[in-house]
Design a protein around this motif. Sequence first.
Motif, PDB file in Angstrom:
ATOM      1  N   LEU A  12       0.816  -1.209   0.000  1.00 17.03           N
ATOM      2  CA  LEU A  12       0.000   0.000   0.000  1.00 17.03           C
ATOM      3  C   LEU A  12       0.852   1.262   0.000  1.00 17.03           C
ATOM      4  CD1 LEU A  12      -2.916  -0.956   2.389  1.00 17.03           C
ATOM      5  CD2 LEU A  12      -2.975  -0.727  -0.081  1.00 17.03           C
ATOM      6  N   GLU A  13       1.885   1.270   0.805  1.00 17.97           N
ATOM      7  CA  GLU A  13       2.750   2.450   0.856  1.00 17.97           C
ATOM      8  C   GLU A  13       3.466   2.642  -0.477  1.00 17.97           C
ATOM      9  OE1 GLU A  13       6.480   4.289   3.375  1.00 17.97           O
ATOM     10  OE2 GLU A  13       5.242   2.749   4.315  1.00 17.97           O
ATOM     11  N   LEU A  14       3.933   1.553  -1.066  1.00 19.63           N
ATOM     12  CA  LEU A  14       4.565   1.631  -2.385  1.00 19.63           C
ATOM     13  C   LEU A  14       3.598   2.203  -3.416  1.00 19.63           C
ATOM     14  CD1 LEU A  14       6.498  -1.753  -2.780  1.00 19.63           C
ATOM     15  CD2 LEU A  14       7.489   0.526  -2.763  1.00 19.63           C
ATOM     16  N   THR A  15       2.372   1.711  -3.418  1.00 18.73           N
ATOM     17  CA  THR A  15       1.357   2.176  -4.363  1.00 18.73           C
ATOM     18  C   THR A  15       1.052   3.650  -4.139  1.00 18.73           C
ATOM     19  OG1 THR A  15       0.407  -0.042  -4.425  1.00 18.73           O
ATOM     20  CG2 THR A  15      -0.961   1.750  -5.252  1.00 18.73           C
ATOM     21  N   PHE A  16       0.889   4.028  -2.890  1.00 21.16           N
ATOM     22  CA  PHE A  16       0.609   5.418  -2.540  1.00 21.16           C
ATOM     23  C   PHE A  16       1.718   6.326  -3.086  1.00 21.16           C
ATOM     24  CE2 PHE A  16       0.857   9.098   0.228  1.00 21.16           C
ATOM     25  CZ  PHE A  16      -0.460   9.503   0.318  1.00 21.16           C
ATOM     26  N   ASN A  17       2.954   5.991  -2.793  1.00 16.38           N
ATOM     27  CA  ASN A  17       4.091   6.806  -3.234  1.00 16.38           C
ATOM     28  C   ASN A  17       4.233   6.800  -4.756  1.00 16.38           C
ATOM     29  OD1 ASN A  17       4.755   7.594  -0.629  1.00 16.38           O
ATOM     30  ND2 ASN A  17       6.080   5.825  -0.323  1.00 16.38           N
ATOM     31  N   TYR A  18       3.970   5.657  -5.370  1.00 18.81           N
ATOM     32  CA  TYR A  18       4.071   5.571  -6.824  1.00 18.81           C
ATOM     33  C   TYR A  18       3.035   6.483  -7.487  1.00 18.81           C
ATOM     34  CZ  TYR A  18       4.572   3.654 -11.500  1.00 18.81           C
ATOM     35  OH  TYR A  18       4.782   3.511 -12.854  1.00 18.81           O
ATOM     36  N   CYS A  19       1.805   6.445  -7.024  1.00 14.29           N
ATOM     37  CA  CYS A  19       0.756   7.306  -7.587  1.00 14.29           C
ATOM     38  C   CYS A  19       1.114   8.783  -7.448  1.00 14.29           C
ATOM     39  CB  CYS A  19      -0.586   7.028  -6.923  1.00 14.29           C
ATOM     40  SG  CYS A  19      -1.331   5.449  -7.389  1.00 14.29           S
ATOM     41  N   LEU A  20       1.674   9.151  -6.318  1.00 10.91           N
ATOM     42  CA  LEU A  20       2.037  10.550  -6.091  1.00 10.91           C
ATOM     43  C   LEU A  20       3.275  10.980  -6.859  1.00 10.91           C
ATOM     44  CD1 LEU A  20       1.320  11.062  -2.292  1.00 10.91           C
ATOM     45  CD2 LEU A  20       0.029  11.942  -4.249  1.00 10.91           C
ATOM     46  N   SER A  21       4.002  10.040  -7.437  1.00  4.24           N
ATOM     47  CA  SER A  21       5.227  10.378  -8.168  1.00  4.24           C
ATOM     48  C   SER A  21       4.943  10.975  -9.551  1.00  4.24           C
ATOM     49  CB  SER A  21       6.122   9.143  -8.312  1.00  4.24           C
ATOM     50  OG  SER A  21       5.586   8.230  -9.264  1.00  4.24           O
ATOM     51  N   PHE A  22       3.714  10.864 -10.044  1.00  2.00           N
ATOM     52  CA  PHE A  22       3.375  11.410 -11.350  1.00  2.00           C
ATOM     53  C   PHE A  22       3.115  12.908 -11.261  1.00  2.00           C
ATOM     54  CE2 PHE A  22       1.799   6.971 -11.664  1.00  2.00           C
ATOM     55  CZ  PHE A  22       2.635   6.542 -12.694  1.00  2.00           C
ATOM     56  N   PRO A  23       3.463  13.656 -12.303  1.00  6.23           N
ATOM     57  CA  PRO A  23       3.223  15.107 -12.287  1.00  6.23           C
ATOM     58  C   PRO A  23       1.741  15.445 -12.175  1.00  6.23           C
ATOM     59  CG  PRO A  23       4.679  14.485 -14.102  1.00  6.23           C
ATOM     60  CD  PRO A  23       4.150  13.213 -13.508  1.00  6.23           C
ATOM     61  N   GLY A  24       1.452  16.449 -11.379  1.00  3.74           N
ATOM     62  CA  GLY A  24       0.100  16.973 -11.278  1.00  3.74           C
ATOM     63  C   GLY A  24      -0.873  16.146 -10.466  1.00  3.74           C
ATOM     64  N   VAL A  25      -0.401  15.115  -9.776  1.00  6.54           N
ATOM     65  CA  VAL A  25      -1.297  14.220  -9.040  1.00  6.54           C
ATOM     66  C   VAL A  25      -1.596  14.770  -7.654  1.00  6.54           C
ATOM     67  CG1 VAL A  25      -1.504  11.925  -7.975  1.00  6.54           C
ATOM     68  CG2 VAL A  25      -0.638  12.151 -10.304  1.00  6.54           C
ATOM     69  N   THR A  26      -2.862  14.662  -7.288  1.00  2.54           N
ATOM     70  CA  THR A  26      -3.283  14.996  -5.936  1.00  2.54           C
ATOM     71  C   THR A  26      -3.919  13.756  -5.311  1.00  2.54           C
ATOM     72  OG1 THR A  26      -5.434  15.779  -6.724  1.00  2.54           O
ATOM     73  CG2 THR A  26      -3.699  17.431  -6.469  1.00  2.54           C
ATOM     74  N   ALA A  27      -3.857  13.681  -4.003  1.00  6.34           N
ATOM     75  CA  ALA A  27      -4.469  12.568  -3.266  1.00  6.34           C
ATOM     76  C   ALA A  27      -5.437  13.143  -2.256  1.00  6.34           C
ATOM     77  CB  ALA A  27      -3.403  11.740  -2.571  1.00  6.34           C
ATOM     78  N   GLU A  28      -6.582  12.505  -2.160  1.00  7.45           N
ATOM     79  CA  GLU A  28      -7.595  12.956  -1.216  1.00  7.45           C
ATOM     80  C   GLU A  28      -8.376  11.741  -0.725  1.00  7.45           C
ATOM     81  OE1 GLU A  28     -11.516  15.885  -1.126  1.00  7.45           O
ATOM     82  OE2 GLU A  28     -10.389  15.653  -2.977  1.00  7.45           O
ATOM     83  N   GLU A  29      -8.596  11.688   0.588  1.00  8.84           N
ATOM     84  CA  GLU A  29      -9.396  10.603   1.135  1.00  8.84           C
ATOM     85  C   GLU A  29     -10.871  10.930   0.932  1.00  8.84           C
ATOM     86  OE1 GLU A  29      -9.990   8.035   5.207  1.00  8.84           O
ATOM     87  OE2 GLU A  29      -8.093   9.069   4.897  1.00  8.84           O
ATOM     88  N   LYS A  30     -11.574  10.002   0.291  1.00 13.25           N
ATOM     89  CA  LYS A  30     -13.000  10.186   0.005  1.00 13.25           C
ATOM     90  C   LYS A  30     -13.739   8.918   0.363  1.00 13.25           C
ATOM     91  CE  LYS A  30     -12.350  13.131  -4.056  1.00 13.25           C
ATOM     92  NZ  LYS A  30     -12.663  13.292  -5.476  1.00 13.25           N
ATOM     93  N   TRP A  31     -15.035   8.985   0.247  1.00 12.08           N
ATOM     94  CA  TRP A  31     -15.907   7.843   0.413  1.00 12.08           C
ATOM     95  C   TRP A  31     -15.569   7.077   1.687  1.00 12.08           C
ATOM     96  CZ3 TRP A  31     -13.835   7.123  -5.000  1.00 12.08           C
ATOM     97  CH2 TRP A  31     -14.401   8.077  -5.837  1.00 12.08           C
ATOM     98  N   ASN A  32     -15.609   5.809   1.672  1.00  9.98           N
ATOM     99  CA  ASN A  32     -15.348   5.019   2.880  1.00  9.98           C
ATOM    100  C   ASN A  32     -13.884   4.598   2.928  1.00  9.98           C
ATOM    101  OD1 ASN A  32     -18.001   5.091   3.808  1.00  9.98           O
ATOM    102  ND2 ASN A  32     -18.580   3.410   2.455  1.00  9.98           N
ATOM    103  N   GLU A  33     -13.059   5.485   3.459  1.00 10.97           N
ATOM    104  CA  GLU A  33     -11.633   5.207   3.636  1.00 10.97           C
ATOM    105  C   GLU A  33     -10.926   4.882   2.331  1.00 10.97           C
ATOM    106  OE1 GLU A  33     -11.923   2.093   6.520  1.00 10.97           O
ATOM    107  OE2 GLU A  33     -12.001   3.519   8.162  1.00 10.97           O
TER     108      GLU A  33
END
Length: 116
Positions: free
Chosen positions: A2-23
Amino acid sequence: MLELTFNYCLSFPGVTAEEKWNEEMCFSVGEKLFCSMRVNPPYKLSFKCTPDKFHSLIARPDIVPMPYLARYHWVQVKHPTTLNWTELQSFIQEAYDIVVGMMPPEEREAVLKARV
């Protein structure tokens, strides 16, 4: 994973992360979602894919059409170990590229310039 996936997704330009819905941690570029993952058990990961990959992925065990988003070619991976890390990276990259490719030209250009 999960941590790898989280960091990988954020490594792309212009990406934002937000917690939504049910966790669900949702990863977007240009306010368009390309990947999401459940942050607490049961862990699940969802992403956008091409129509061809959609059909081949849902034929695999533990990968199903994403509820409410399947018509847009989203899949849900029910268990983190269903895909190996290299495969997952490839699918996430493709999901990001699909969403960036659908952006208006000026918005896409701004995101791609941020890559350099």
